[in-house]
Design a protein around this motif. Structure first.
Motif, PDB file in Angstrom:
ATOM      1  N   ARG A  75     -62.346  73.568  78.523  1.00 40.56           N
ATOM      2  CA  ARG A  75     -62.145  72.960  77.204  1.00 40.56           C
ATOM      3  C   ARG A  75     -62.052  74.036  76.136  1.00 40.56           C
ATOM      4  O   ARG A  75     -61.269  73.934  75.196  1.00 40.56           O
ATOM      5  CB  ARG A  75     -63.284  71.992  76.893  1.00 40.56           C
ATOM      6  CG  ARG A  75     -63.221  70.716  77.702  1.00 40.56           C
ATOM      7  CD  ARG A  75     -63.904  69.582  76.969  1.00 40.56           C
ATOM      8  NE  ARG A  75     -65.317  69.872  76.720  1.00 40.56           N
ATOM      9  CZ  ARG A  75     -66.295  69.612  77.582  1.00 40.56           C
ATOM     10  NH1 ARG A  75     -66.005  69.041  78.725  1.00 40.56           N
ATOM     11  NH2 ARG A  75     -67.540  69.916  77.302  1.00 40.56           N
ATOM     12  N   ILE A 120     -58.631  75.412  76.138  1.00 43.20           N
ATOM     13  CA  ILE A 120     -57.671  74.489  75.546  1.00 43.20           C
ATOM     14  C   ILE A 120     -57.780  74.491  74.020  1.00 43.20           C
ATOM     15  O   ILE A 120     -56.779  74.532  73.311  1.00 43.20           O
ATOM     16  CB  ILE A 120     -57.868  73.054  76.111  1.00 43.20           C
ATOM     17  CG1 ILE A 120     -57.634  73.066  77.625  1.00 43.20           C
ATOM     18  CG2 ILE A 120     -56.932  72.071  75.437  1.00 43.20           C
ATOM     19  CD1 ILE A 120     -58.091  71.807  78.326  1.00 43.20           C
ATOM     20  N   LEU A 174     -47.564  70.282  69.744  1.00 42.18           N
ATOM     21  CA  LEU A 174     -48.223  70.520  71.030  1.00 42.18           C
ATOM     22  C   LEU A 174     -49.715  70.800  70.846  1.00 42.18           C
ATOM     23  O   LEU A 174     -50.537  70.329  71.630  1.00 42.18           O
ATOM     24  CB  LEU A 174     -47.570  71.703  71.746  1.00 42.18           C
ATOM     25  CG  LEU A 174     -46.355  71.375  72.604  1.00 42.18           C
ATOM     26  CD1 LEU A 174     -45.858  72.625  73.303  1.00 42.18           C
ATOM     27  CD2 LEU A 174     -46.696  70.303  73.635  1.00 42.18           C
ATOM     28  N   MET A 187     -52.649  68.618  72.636  1.00 41.89           N
ATOM     29  CA  MET A 187     -53.731  69.162  73.453  1.00 41.89           C
ATOM     30  C   MET A 187     -55.086  68.687  72.965  1.00 41.89           C
ATOM     31  O   MET A 187     -55.971  68.364  73.756  1.00 41.89           O
ATOM     32  CB  MET A 187     -53.653  70.692  73.463  1.00 41.89           C
ATOM     33  CG  MET A 187     -52.486  71.189  74.293  1.00 41.89           C
ATOM     34  SD  MET A 187     -52.044  72.883  73.927  1.00 41.89           S
ATOM     35  CE  MET A 187     -53.317  73.743  74.800  1.00 41.89           C
ATOM     36  N   ILE A 235     -55.654  65.174  74.026  1.00 36.78           N
ATOM     37  CA  ILE A 235     -56.051  65.039  75.435  1.00 36.78           C
ATOM     38  C   ILE A 235     -57.555  65.297  75.594  1.00 36.78           C
ATOM     39  O   ILE A 235     -58.277  64.466  76.143  1.00 36.78           O
ATOM     40  CB  ILE A 235     -55.251  66.006  76.337  1.00 36.78           C
ATOM     41  CG1 ILE A 235     -53.766  65.607  76.356  1.00 36.78           C
ATOM     42  CG2 ILE A 235     -55.806  65.990  77.761  1.00 36.78           C
ATOM     43  CD1 ILE A 235     -52.880  66.566  77.129  1.00 36.78           C
ATOM     44  N   VAL A 236     -58.034  66.435  75.097  1.00 38.25           N
ATOM     45  CA  VAL A 236     -59.460  66.736  75.312  1.00 38.25           C
ATOM     46  C   VAL A 236     -60.370  65.758  74.566  1.00 38.25           C
ATOM     47  O   VAL A 236     -61.376  65.298  75.115  1.00 38.25           O
ATOM     48  CB  VAL A 236     -59.852  68.185  74.948  1.00 38.25           C
ATOM     49  CG1 VAL A 236     -59.658  69.095  76.125  1.00 38.25           C
ATOM     50  CG2 VAL A 236     -59.117  68.697  73.748  1.00 38.25           C
ATOM     51  N   MET A 279     -60.357  62.377  76.254  1.00 38.90           N
ATOM     52  CA  MET A 279     -61.170  62.344  77.457  1.00 38.90           C
ATOM     53  C   MET A 279     -62.665  62.319  77.132  1.00 38.90           C
ATOM     54  O   MET A 279     -63.445  61.706  77.844  1.00 38.90           O
ATOM     55  CB  MET A 279     -60.843  63.542  78.355  1.00 38.90           C
ATOM     56  CG  MET A 279     -59.507  63.388  79.054  1.00 38.90           C
ATOM     57  SD  MET A 279     -59.412  61.815  79.948  1.00 38.90           S
ATOM     58  CE  MET A 279     -57.749  61.319  79.533  1.00 38.90           C
ATOM     59  N   TRP A 310     -63.238  58.776  76.250  1.00 41.44           N
ATOM     60  CA  TRP A 310     -63.134  57.962  77.458  1.00 41.44           C
ATOM     61  C   TRP A 310     -64.393  58.114  78.312  1.00 41.44           C
ATOM     62  O   TRP A 310     -64.891  57.146  78.902  1.00 41.44           O
ATOM     63  CB  TRP A 310     -61.879  58.363  78.225  1.00 41.44           C
ATOM     64  CG  TRP A 310     -61.825  57.881  79.634  1.00 41.44           C
ATOM     65  CD1 TRP A 310     -61.738  58.643  80.742  1.00 41.44           C
ATOM     66  CD2 TRP A 310     -61.865  56.518  80.074  1.00 41.44           C
ATOM     67  NE1 TRP A 310     -61.729  57.859  81.858  1.00 41.44           N
ATOM     68  CE2 TRP A 310     -61.807  56.551  81.480  1.00 41.44           C
ATOM     69  CE3 TRP A 310     -61.972  55.287  79.426  1.00 41.44           C
ATOM     70  CZ2 TRP A 310     -61.835  55.394  82.263  1.00 41.44           C
ATOM     71  CZ3 TRP A 310     -62.002  54.133  80.199  1.00 41.44           C
ATOM     72  CH2 TRP A 310     -61.925  54.200  81.586  1.00 41.44           C
ATOM     73  N   SER A 311     -64.905  59.329  78.364  1.00 40.13           N
ATOM     74  CA  SER A 311     -66.111  59.588  79.133  1.00 40.13           C
ATOM     75  C   SER A 311     -67.281  58.762  78.584  1.00 40.13           C
ATOM     76  O   SER A 311     -68.078  58.203  79.337  1.00 40.13           O
ATOM     77  CB  SER A 311     -66.420  61.086  79.072  1.00 40.13           C
ATOM     78  OG  SER A 311     -67.628  61.351  79.703  1.00 40.13           O
ATOM     79  N   ALA A 346     -54.301  71.826  79.789  1.00 40.55           N
ATOM     80  CA  ALA A 346     -54.769  70.633  79.085  1.00 40.55           C
ATOM     81  C   ALA A 346     -54.405  69.369  79.851  1.00 40.55           C
ATOM     82  O   ALA A 346     -55.224  68.465  80.013  1.00 40.55           O
ATOM     83  CB  ALA A 346     -54.183  70.585  77.667  1.00 40.55           C
ATOM     84  N   TYR A 353     -56.489  69.103  82.975  1.00 39.57           N
ATOM     85  CA  TYR A 353     -57.860  68.763  82.591  1.00 39.57           C
ATOM     86  C   TYR A 353     -57.960  67.269  82.292  1.00 39.57           C
ATOM     87  O   TYR A 353     -58.887  66.592  82.740  1.00 39.57           O
ATOM     88  CB  TYR A 353     -58.287  69.570  81.359  1.00 39.57           C
ATOM     89  CG  TYR A 353     -59.555  69.071  80.731  1.00 39.57           C
ATOM     90  CD1 TYR A 353     -60.788  69.409  81.268  1.00 39.57           C
ATOM     91  CD2 TYR A 353     -59.521  68.204  79.636  1.00 39.57           C
ATOM     92  CE1 TYR A 353     -61.960  68.918  80.726  1.00 39.57           C
ATOM     93  CE2 TYR A 353     -60.692  67.709  79.091  1.00 39.57           C
ATOM     94  CZ  TYR A 353     -61.907  68.067  79.636  1.00 39.57           C
ATOM     95  OH  TYR A 353     -63.057  67.559  79.098  1.00 39.57           O
ATOM     96  N   SER A 412     -60.343  64.755  84.330  1.00 42.54           N
ATOM     97  CA  SER A 412     -61.424  64.093  83.598  1.00 42.54           C
ATOM     98  C   SER A 412     -61.304  62.585  83.704  1.00 42.54           C
ATOM     99  O   SER A 412     -62.281  61.894  83.936  1.00 42.54           O
ATOM    100  CB  SER A 412     -61.348  64.406  82.108  1.00 42.54           C
ATOM    101  OG  SER A 412     -61.734  65.673  81.864  1.00 42.54           O
ATOM    102  N   ASP A 454     -64.133  60.087  85.449  1.00 43.14           N
ATOM    103  CA  ASP A 454     -64.844  59.072  84.689  1.00 43.14           C
ATOM    104  C   ASP A 454     -64.453  57.663  85.092  1.00 43.14           C
ATOM    105  O   ASP A 454     -65.291  56.772  85.126  1.00 43.14           O
ATOM    106  CB  ASP A 454     -64.616  59.271  83.182  1.00 43.14           C
ATOM    107  CG  ASP A 454     -65.440  60.429  82.654  1.00 43.14           C
ATOM    108  OD1 ASP A 454     -66.576  60.581  83.131  1.00 43.14           O
ATOM    109  OD2 ASP A 454     -64.953  61.175  81.798  1.00 43.14           O
TER     110      ASP A 454
END
Lengths: 151, 176, 421
Positions: free
Chosen positions: A55, A58, A84, A88, A91-92, A95, A98-99, C52, C55, C59, C63
């Motif tokens: 991470r 990224i 872009l 990115m 995305i991180v 997630m 989402w986690s 990215a 990942y 991820s 999850d």
């Protein structure tokens, strides 16, 4: 985009890029040793330590993308870098969110989580990615502007 | 038939209501699938074939495509072309026409061609080739009705006729 | 007068004539989409983006499959409700062969046969046989194919191919190899089928062999992630090294050419929900159709082998070899046998052994890697028979055996040298 929009974009994404770099560096340091928590910002990566270095990479790259887009921002190849960078971060951050969603639904002892437990899953502190997310959305305005111009 | 990743499977699924995997990269379909579609009150069989660049097969997927073509001598061939790369697609279409198959040409990915600022005179192309030519956008289904209605008009064309329409061709024998 | 068919040159000449009259190329201006497309294939910008994307893929996978479904609901459902319920209502009871086969084989603890408390230890057709496909693997496969469909439809996959092209060139493969490899990460069967657009037999042979040996399928990944999440990084690293290393060797020793593959990079597109849902449905249902019968059959066969004593006999016979060469205990014979049918079931059985505490972490690691590489599952094996001619097939099997012996031994050796074995 007009001149004002270009000027604003340049300053805005220069700052966002610098912040992204700082956050990425913080995560990189955290993955090597001690992370720091500052108010509701937690860069220690405690939620998911395995992928913290990734991470960090990224975030650092996203920061670089933003910074390198600043010069001649209105030119589409430059603008594309900022786009872009934002993707990115989406995305991180996506997630990370989402986690939280995934772990908020099932309960500890019961099938489903209690309402308090569910809400508690979304309490601060938040990771750096989540802080960057709302600010990275500004790029959508520029994408729409560009799309309009392309027509 | 058509090149890899021009949307053949999307056509197939649309026309037959079947579910064949569609993806945005070349080489998704490596085997053939048969399906049925309603056409003028009767059921007609439609075959989805793997993408091929030409009728001289270079890999297993192309072999399958050519074999199916040869096994179905009396069928109508829907040639799906990528409208943004017409010339490459025409090569395959001409090969199929030369072999005497009745052909309908679908100029697919019309939207992509427009994005790339490529304009194709479909009517003129139709006059030169002597076979129906229909612009389509498979993903959204544009042009499908017209395409289906024109399947009936497909008839074998002599390549000499096309050459005549196009204004002749330099023979390879002359150039060496 | 021209002859029919036309020559290649004549055909192109004709096309040029036609297109001159019908096609008009307007001034081409780069759009934002083109600019992004360009950036994602240039290494300097493309590699961070690829990191990215991967990942995000991983991820989401963890999850969705692990946290939400398997750990969140399925483990509870199977271990706290399904297993105790069956144990209480099923006729026979512990020690009864029929009961052992279908519900719970139990295990020895201080010389006493005790009941299992989870669905991995129990080894029964109705318990482990259902827990593996429905409790763990289904969710992993669903998560994998969801992300995969997204990448496919956006059009990112071919760009990843361009990025890894240079690396794969060194082992005689091309960027396109990423497509079958990625597909095989879902299930090796479509992965092997996707090698068809490769042009030479050499390329196909190499690709099929490497896929079936070094690429674990989604089912297997799902259950590995469930059992040994902390080892996943090492497992993948070992597999990638094996893939590239043996690819390099195969490229040197297999006769034939690896010509350039020209792959079109399609434009980026907005994915469509309908297409993604339908793909998800096709692939997941295909998986269930293939996987579930084999998992149940595998459970039954392994159970029978335990009951008849065949398994203990094999463990005694093969144990010394397994121990000395690979450094894993003789008990791993059971998972290795199950692995001929289904890899996910095999890893699940390994999980049962782990919970009994008879293996060190390094032995767990080695046996998980061994399970990945020692033999393709039955479905893949059957497909290899169909896709290759008998000579290539024998070649695949021979290189497979060689790779397992060499690589498995090598892992053991490295373990000894590092002092962890």
């Amino acid at each position: 985009m007009n001149e004002l929009e270009e000027k604003f974009g340049q300053i805005y994404f220069a700052v966002l890029g610098a912040v992204g770099l700082a956050f990425g560096a913080a995560e990189l340091i955290a993955s090597a040793g001690e992370g720091f928590t500052w108010g509701i910002l937690d860069s220690s990566g405690a939620a998911d330590p395995t992928f913290l270095p990734w991470r960090a990479i990224i975030l650092l790259s996203a920061g670089f993308f933003y910074l390198s887009s600043v010069k001649d921002f209105a030119e589409i190849h430059q603008l594309a870098k900022a786009v872009l960078g934002s993707i990115m971060i989406w995305i991180v951050a996506g997630m990370a969110i989402w986690s939280r969603i995934a772990s908020s639904i099932p309960g500890e002892e019961t099938w489903f989580n209690s309402l308090e437990g569910f809400l508690a899953s979304y309490a601060p502190p938040y990771c750096p990615e989540m802080f960057l997310l709302p600010f990275s959305l500004v790029i959508v305005y520029y994408i729409l502007k560009e799309k309009e111009a392309e027509r | 038939m058509g090149h890899p990743n021009v949307g053949k499977s999307v056509f197939f699924n649309r026309l037959t209501g079947a579910k064949v995997l569609e993806s945005n990269y070349p080489g998704t379909t490596v085997d053939f699938t048969k399906g049925w579609m309603r056409f003028g009150g009767e059921d007609v069989e439609l075959i989805d074939v793997p993408g091929a660049f030409s009728l001289e097969p270079k890999d297993r997927a192309e072999e399958v495509a050519v074999k199916i073509l040869e096994e179905n001598r009396d069928s109508v061939v829907i040639c799906v072309l990528d409208a943004s790369k017409v010339e490459r697609g025409l090569y395959l279409a001409l090969e199929i026409i030369e072999r005497g198959y009745p052909v309908v040409v679908a100029l697919n990915m019309w939207d992509v061609a427009e994005d790339k600022n490529i304009r194709i005179d479909a009517e003129k192309l139709e006059r030169i080739l002597g076979v129906p030519v229909v612009p389509t956008i498979a993903i959204s289904g544009e042009g499908f009705k017209e395409l289906v209605s024109k399947i009936k008009e497909a008839a074998p064309v002599k390549i000499e006729k096309i050459i005549e329409n196009a204004g002749g061709v330099e023979s390879a024998a002359v150039s060496g | 007068m021209l002859k029919v068919p036309l020559s290649v040159d004549e055909r192109w000449n004709l096309i040029e004539k036609i297109s001159k009259q019908t096609v008009e190329f307007g001034a081409r201006k780069h759009t934002l989409k083109d600019a992004i497309a360009e950036l994602t294939v240039k290494p300097l910008t493309g590699i961070p983006v690829a990191i990215a994307v991967l990942y995000g893929f991983w991820s989401f996978f963890i999850d969705f499959a692990g946290t939400l479904f398997t750990d969140g609901f399925m483990v509870r459902l199977f271990d706290e409700h399904w297993l105790p319920w069956l144990q209480s209502v099923f006729p026979g009871g512990l020690g009864n062969p029929f009961y052992a086969l279908l519900v719970d084989a139990g295990h020895m603890e201080n010389g006493v046969l005790v009941a299992s408390d989870n669905c991995l230890e129990s080894f029964g057709v109705l318990t482990s046989g259902f827990f593996v496909p429905f409790g763990v693997v289904l969710w992993a496969v669903l998560a994998f194919y969801l992300m995969f469909a997204l990448l496919e439809d956006v059009g990112y996959l071919p760009r990843l191919a361009v990025l890894v092209d240079t690396v794969l060139h060194k082992i005689g493969l091309h960027g396109y190899a990423i497509v079958p490899t990625f597909l095989a990460l879902g299930c090796n069967v479509p992965g092997v089928t996707a090698t068809r657009p490769l042009e030479t037999r050499k390329q196909r042979f190499m690709m099929i062999t490497l896929l079936s040996v070094f690429v674990p399928c989604g089912a297997q990944i799902g259950i590995m992630q469930d059992l040994v999440p902390e080892l996943m990084g090492w497992i993948f690293l070992t597999l990638v090294i094996g893939y590239l290393g043996f690819g390099f060797i195969l490229n040197k020793i297999v006769a034939g050419k690896s010509p350039e593959i020209i792959m079109d990079v399609p434009p980026y597109r907005m994915p469509m929900l309908k297409n993604i849902v339908s793909k998800l449905w096709i692939r997941t249902s295909r998986f269930l159709l293939v996987a579930v019968p084999f998992v149940l059959l595998g459970c039954l066969i392994v159970g029978l082998m335990y009951l008849t004593g065949a398994m203990d006999w094999l463990a005694t016979v093969l144990g010394p070899f397994l121990m000395s060469w690979f450094g894993v205990p003789g008990e791993t014979v059971a998972p290795l046998i199950a692995g001929f049918l289904r890899k996910d079931l095999a890893v699940g059985m390994l999980g049962g052994l782990m919970e009994q505490g008879i293996m060190t972490t390094f032995q767990v690691f080695t046996s998980v890697v061994l399970l990945c590489i020692y033999f393709p599952c039955l479905a893949t094996f059957a497909l290899m028979l169909k896709e290759e001619n008998w000579k290539e097939f024998l070649g695949s099997i021979a290189s497979l055996i060689a790779m397992v012996l060499v690589y498995g031994g090598l892992i053991h050796l490295v373990g000894i040298m590092l002092g962890v074995a």
